[in-house]
Motif scaffolding. Structure first.
Motif, short mmCIF file in Angstrom:
data_model
loop_
_atom_site.label_atom_id
_atom_site.label_comp_id
_atom_site.label_asym_id
_atom_site.label_seq_id
_atom_site.Cartn_x
_atom_site.Cartn_y
_atom_site.Cartn_z
N GLU A 32 0.84 -1.21 0.00
CA GLU A 32 0.00 0.00 0.00
C GLU A 32 0.87 1.25 0.00
O GLU A 32 0.59 2.22 -0.70
CB GLU A 32 -0.92 0.04 1.22
CG GLU A 32 -1.72 1.33 1.30
CD GLU A 32 -2.46 1.53 2.61
OE1 GLU A 32 -2.67 2.71 2.95
OE2 GLU A 32 -2.81 0.54 3.27
N THR A 33 1.92 1.24 0.80
CA THR A 33 2.77 2.41 0.95
C THR A 33 3.62 2.67 -0.29
O THR A 33 3.80 3.82 -0.69
CB THR A 33 3.70 2.22 2.17
OG1 THR A 33 2.89 1.93 3.31
CG2 THR A 33 4.50 3.47 2.45
N PHE A 34 4.13 1.62 -0.89
CA PHE A 34 5.01 1.74 -2.06
C PHE A 34 4.48 0.89 -3.21
O PHE A 34 5.10 -0.11 -3.59
CB PHE A 34 6.43 1.30 -1.69
CG PHE A 34 7.03 2.09 -0.57
CD1 PHE A 34 7.45 3.40 -0.77
CD2 PHE A 34 7.15 1.54 0.70
CE1 PHE A 34 8.00 4.14 0.27
CE2 PHE A 34 7.70 2.28 1.75
CZ PHE A 34 8.12 3.58 1.53
N TYR A 39 8.53 -4.25 -1.39
CA TYR A 39 9.41 -5.39 -1.16
C TYR A 39 8.61 -6.67 -1.39
O TYR A 39 7.48 -6.78 -0.92
CB TYR A 39 9.92 -5.41 0.28
CG TYR A 39 11.01 -4.44 0.59
CD1 TYR A 39 12.24 -4.51 -0.06
CD2 TYR A 39 10.85 -3.47 1.58
CE1 TYR A 39 13.27 -3.62 0.24
CE2 TYR A 39 11.87 -2.58 1.89
CZ TYR A 39 13.08 -2.66 1.21
OH TYR A 39 14.08 -1.80 1.53
N PRO A 40 9.18 -7.64 -2.08
CA PRO A 40 8.50 -8.95 -2.15
C PRO A 40 8.43 -9.58 -0.76
O PRO A 40 9.30 -9.31 0.09
CB PRO A 40 9.41 -9.77 -3.07
CG PRO A 40 10.27 -8.79 -3.78
CD PRO A 40 10.40 -7.60 -2.86
N LEU A 82 15.80 1.18 5.66
CA LEU A 82 15.44 0.46 4.45
C LEU A 82 13.98 0.65 4.07
O LEU A 82 13.59 0.36 2.94
CB LEU A 82 15.75 -1.02 4.63
CG LEU A 82 17.21 -1.34 4.94
CD1 LEU A 82 17.38 -2.82 5.28
CD2 LEU A 82 18.11 -0.94 3.79
N GLY A 83 13.19 1.12 5.01
CA GLY A 83 11.79 1.37 4.72
C GLY A 83 11.12 2.10 5.86
O GLY A 83 11.40 1.83 7.03
N ALA A 120 12.94 9.33 -2.49
CA ALA A 120 12.62 9.85 -3.82
C ALA A 120 12.74 11.37 -3.79
O ALA A 120 12.23 12.01 -2.86
CB ALA A 120 11.21 9.43 -4.23
N PRO A 121 13.41 11.97 -4.76
CA PRO A 121 13.61 13.42 -4.74
C PRO A 121 12.30 14.22 -4.79
O PRO A 121 12.28 15.38 -4.41
CB PRO A 121 14.47 13.70 -5.97
CG PRO A 121 14.67 12.43 -6.67
CD PRO A 121 14.06 11.33 -5.88
#
Length: 159
Positions: A32-34, A39-40, A82-83, A120-121
């Motif tokens: 949902e977030t990304f 991530y798998p 990492l997240g 992300a920029p």
């Protein structure tokens, strides 16, 4: 007699370590977030196996509402965020800051000296959060950091 609107009681979000039973819900939250690059499941599974003490979640008693995942070098000299993800319905309420403050305290407590992350920029809200926590950009945007078209801003915090 006019009926009063029914409001769902807001559930208090409890910050806690992740459990193995949470992995399916964590994968859904990450997706949902990304949605473009989640991530798998097997990667989250392996990260849980390697970094179980550095994976924190926000739980409202019914569902996971946020998480932060950190990888730390074996010598504890540096860590990587990492997240960091919050569900859409809980964004803008300080939960990302809460997770980051908790994990940064945890890292300080084990002697980590540097924390790195990429963002992300175009994610100005996340960049502002990280800057207010003391992170600084290591350099200008790295083109294609995660592959073609996946540019990232690298940031670092000295603890």
């Amino acid at each position: 007699m006019t009926a009063l609107p029914v409001h769902r009681a807001a559930r208090r979000l409890r910050l806690r370590g992740v459990t193995e039973a949470d992995l399916g819900a964590l994968a859904l939250l990450d997706r949902e977030t990304f949605p473009e690059e989640p991530y798998p499941y097997f990667v989250l599974r392996q990260m849980y196996d390697v970094y179980p003490d550095h994976l924190l979640v926000l739980d409202d008693g019914a569902a996971l509402k946020g998480y932060v995942l950190v990888g730390t070098a074996p010598d504890k000299s540096r860590s990587w965020i990492l997240g960091l993800g919050i569900t859409r319905d809980e964004r803008g309420r300080g939960h990302g800051r809460r997770l980051m403050l908790e994990v940064l305290d945890l890292l300080r407590g084990i002697g980590v000296r540097e924390v790195h992350l990429t963002v992300a920029p175009t994610n100005t809200a996340a960049i502002l959060l990280y800057e207010t926590l003391g992170f600084t950009a290591e350099q200008s945007v790295r083109k294609d950091y995660f592959g073609p078209g996946a540019d990232r801003r690298l940031m670092r915090l000295r603890l």
